[in-house]
Design a protein around this motif. Structure first.
Motif: not given
Ligand code: ASP
Ligand code: MG
Length: 406
Positions: A73, A46, A152, A149-150
């Motif tokens: 993803e 990302t 998932s 971000r984050g």
């Molecule tokens: N790939 C996305 C990120 O790096 C979502 C995730 O990993 O949760 O923020």
């Protein structure tokens, strides 16, 4: 049982690791469970895509950003499904849209509005392990969005809630939730369980194991979440409803956040409506404000309003605050991003007194100046100079009896 397993970026960081994930998924299915898998993009992916965008555009549109970022993803979803099939277990991969994850239209930080889980349920009933791309959804108008971000983690918890899953396992590269960052304090302990509320405070305070919104969601829908490592079989940390054991502990953890910028609007008129105007403007830009301090000046006519925002939003917040300051004839806006927020968290604070004083005393004993304070029922946070972060974390962790030998 129906189990949702979410694998983070390092757990799917390369084809071999994806094969290891597939092995764990298949083992879980063979134990007689239905399994839904949510994957992140490969670690670093990302960030790489964000860098690419920056190399072709000085100001990429958020819509195209989401289309771009959602691709990370897609890759891991397809590969994970293939790897599971390879082991002789039926598997099917879905994008967020195919999984029926419907969001609002706020690109790059969309909120999940609902999940139309028919397709997923049907696949589960037909004996498939279902692999779903994390971090993404689709609007009612078929526009692709990402969840911040984050995100998932949020995908996993939301899917678990929608499917009424028995458990949501978050697989990551650490063994669970610790009393503080073990990189700073080697004596930090892994917690067996922690309440949603404590986890929420810790997550929002920058303990990076779980995305804040995912914890909020888990709390609202009462989804039992286990944070554990995909590299071993250790039991991890259960995030769940508060119980009596948890109340006995005054401080469950010490967190820090270096991702805060502090803005001060100087000499604004001290009269009703000013703070409302300022924070409305900031909120309309979808910027989350954290600590707020207002000081009335000696003449009693004007005030300084300070507040913190995530560093990534500080430029935008500055623009907005500056415009308002000009409008109001305020003296100007000052920004500092060399600060950190240190916090102690614990549901036991509700029933114990003097905790804040003990924290301030400990910091002062070590010469750490406090620039702003904010509290909630179960948390005390202090804004300090970033260079004292490690020191502050170490002495507070010790002071509140969290070291291993205690
Ligand atoms: N790939 C996305 C990120 O790096 C979502 C995730 O990993 O949760 O923020
Ligand atoms: Mg993550």
């Amino acid at each position: 049982m129906l189990i949702v397993q979410k694998y983070g970026g390092t757990s799917v960081g390369n084809p071999d690791r994806i094969k290891a994930v597939a092995t764990r998924v298949v083992a879980t299915v063979r134990q007689g469970h239905k399994v839904v898998v949510i994957v992140s993009a490969m670690s670093g992916e990302t960030d790489k895509l964000i860098r690419y965008a920056g190399q072709v555009s000085s100001n990429p549109t958020e819509r195209e950003m989401d289309l771009l970022l959602s691709s990370g993803e897609r890759i891991t979803t397809a590969l994970t499904s293939m790897a599971i099939s390879e082991l002789g277990q039926k598997a099917i991969a879905f994008t967020g849209r195919q999984a029926g994850i419907i969001t609002d239209a706020v690109y790059t930080k969309a909120k999940i509005e609902r999940i139309d889980a028919d397709k997923v349920n049907k696949a589960l009933d037909n004996g498939y392990a279902v692999v779903i791309a994390g971090f993404q959804g689709v609007t009612e108008d078929d526009e692709i969005t990402t969840l911040g971000r984050g995100g998932s983690d949020l995908s996993a918890v939301a899917v678990a809630a929608a499917l009424n899953a028995d458990l949501c396992e978050i697989y990551t590269d650490v063994d669970g939730v610790y009393t503080t960052d073990p990189n700073i304090v080697p004596e930090a302990r892994k917690l067996e369980k922690i309440s949603y509320e404590e986890m929420l405070e810790l997550a929002s305070l920058g303990a990076k194991v779980l995305q804040t919104r995912s914890v909020e969601f888990a709390m609202n829908y009462n989804v039992p979440v286990v944070v554990r490592s995909s590299f071993n079989n250790n039991p991890g940390t259960l995030v769940t409803k508060e119980d009596q054991d948890m109340e006995k502990v005054v401080v469950a953890g010490v967190a820090y956040d270096k991702n805060q910028a502090k803005l001060t609007v100087m000499h604004v008129p001290d009269k009703p409506g000013i703070a409302a105007r300022l924070f409305n403007t900031i909120a309309e830009a979808n910027i989350v404000v954290d600590v707020i301090v207002q000081n009335v000046s000696a003449d009693g006519l004007s005030a300084d309003i300070s507040f913190t925002v995530p560093k990534t939003d500080s430029r935008r917040a500055l623009e907005l605050a500056q415009r308002l300051a000009d409008d109001l004839g305020a003296k100007g806006v000052d920004v500092r991003d060399d600060l950190a927020k240190i916090s102690i968290v614990g549901v036991g604070m509700r029933t114990h007194s003097g905790v804040a004083a003990q924290m301030f005393g400990t910091l002062s004993k070590h010469g750490v100046n406090i620039m702003a304070i904010s509290t909630s029922e179960i948390k005390v946070s202090c804004l300090i100079e970033a260079k004292y972060t490690e020191l502050a974390v170490r002495v507070l962790h010790e002071e509140f009896g969290l070291n291993k030998h205690n």
